[in-house]
Design an enzyme around this catalytic site. Structure first.
Site, PDB file in Angstrom:
ATOM      1  N   ASP A   1       0.811  -1.209   0.000  1.00  0.00           N
ATOM      2  CA  ASP A   1       0.000   0.000   0.000  1.00  0.00           C
ATOM      3  C   ASP A   1       0.850   1.267   0.000  1.00  0.00           C
ATOM      4  OD1 ASP A   1      -2.564  -0.958  -0.284  1.00  0.00           O
ATOM      5  OD2 ASP A   1      -2.867  -1.285   1.849  1.00  0.00           O
TER       6      ASP A   1
ATOM      7  N   TYR B   1      -2.510  -0.529   9.262  1.00  0.00           N
ATOM      8  CA  TYR B   1      -1.566  -1.561   9.687  1.00  0.00           C
ATOM      9  C   TYR B   1      -0.771  -1.091  10.904  1.00  0.00           C
ATOM     10  CZ  TYR B   1      -2.733  -2.911   4.919  1.00  0.00           C
ATOM     11  OH  TYR B   1      -3.413  -3.214   3.767  1.00  0.00           O
TER      12      TYR B   1
END
Length: 345
Positions: A88, A125
């Protein structure tokens, strides 16, 4: 082949609706009622309706459960989070580089929303890791992509495809980079997603899996956007609609699936109840076929047209913002603050 030119900041002599998806002309003024692609506004509304932030999700149960995971489960959890964080991060940058060459302002707007969503994913995350483990372990997880050979091999495959476009921006390299994008967003995440959904299936780390569901939902729309761009580029440049380019798509997905299977064997294998390596390999090939079809190309893998992990559908397709998800509702989540678990960021 011609070189791609970056979009002008504004052009008083051009129409609002672009004359081409790349290397066209456009005023660069966004009027959603005057755009070249009628599907763009609908996709924009869908992407906005999916808006979420990690702070909405209460991680208190996962904090307790993380310590109770087996060593194999913790290892897979950590390394998959490390993988997703890398992907990402790169995707955020790639979206901006693509946007620079898209002539149509509505597609630039969609790419901006996409890039923002990737930032949210990446921050999620950090949010998960800061909730369940200490700062030192979190830092180590974010370094995995540099040192883990299996992880590095599959990541380099994607980045090299992007880099060819960045170094030599032409319609051909632009189109090829989109193939690598669809692999990143539509294939490389999916063995990791399967791992988290299997944990939730066993009532483990449900909050993390809820967050993964949100990310999964966004990524489906991202693949949809890039598949549309891929087809539009080939419509504007008929010379790109060749058997050779179709074969490039298939062969690139075959290689990507091989790397993804190797990663799945390394990180998941036959170590966990509820998912076998044979099933995971079939799922990766099934997913690769699905993505290649979205690009309008014939499937690379015969006999992999049925989802071998049908239970995943209940996890990946649920509209988590409007429906129960593991008996939770988004409006029931406790806001996390520096007083209840987010002070390590």
């Amino acid at each position: 082949m011609e070189t791609l030119h970056e979009r002008k900041l504004y052009d008083v002599n051009a129409p609002n609706a672009s004359t081409g998806i790349i290397n066209g002309t456009s005023s660069n003024v966004l009027n959603w009622d005057d755009t070249r692609f009628p599907w763009a506004y609908s996709l924009y509304k869908t992407m906005l309706s999916n808006f979420w932030t990690p702070f909405e999700i209460n991680m208190s149960n996962d904090i307790k459960q993380y310590q109770q995971l087996t060593d194999d489960e913790q290892r897979a959890f950590n390394k998959i989070i490390g993988l997703l964080a890398f992907l990402d991060s790169i995707q955020t940058d790639y979206a901006g580089r693509v946007a620079n060459y898209l002539t149509d302002s509505s597609l630039c707007a969609l790419m901006t929303v996409l890039g923002f969503q990737e930032v949210v994913h990446n921050q999620s995350y950090s949010y998960v890791l800061s909730s369940v483990t200490n700062k030192q372990n979190q830092d180590e997880i974010f370094e995995y992509w540099k040192h883990d050979e299996v992880l590095r091999e599959r990541n380099d495959f994607i980045v090299e495809g992007y880099q060819r476009f960045i170094d030599d921006p032409t319609p051909q390299t632009f189109m090829e980079s989109i193939v690598f994008d669809v692999i990143l967003e539509g294939l490389n995440f999916y063995s990791g997603f399967a791992f988290f959904y299997n944990l939730a299936r066993n009532q483990k780390m449900v909050s993390t899996s809820t967050m993964i569901n949100y990310i999964n939902r966004d990524e489906q729309q991202h693949v949809n956007l890039f598949a549309r761009i891929f087809k539009a580029v080939r419509e504007d440049y008929p010379e790109l609609k060749t058997a050779e380019n179709d074969e490039f798509v298939r062969q690139t997905f075959i290689k990507a699936a091989e790397l993804e299977i190797n990663w799945g064997r390394y990180i998941i294998g036959d170590r966990f109840d509820g998912i076998t390596m044979e099933e995971l390999e079939a799922y990766i090939k099934f997913t690769a076929n699905t993505r290649v079809k979205q690009l309008g190309v014939d499937s690379p893998f015969s006999d992999y047209n049925k989802n071998p992990l049908p239970w995943i559908k209940a996890y990946s397709d649920v509209n988590a913002g409007k429906s129960d998800f593991f008996e939770q509702k988004s409006r029931q989540y406790t806001k996390v603050t520096d007083t209840n678990g987010f002070d390590d960021l």
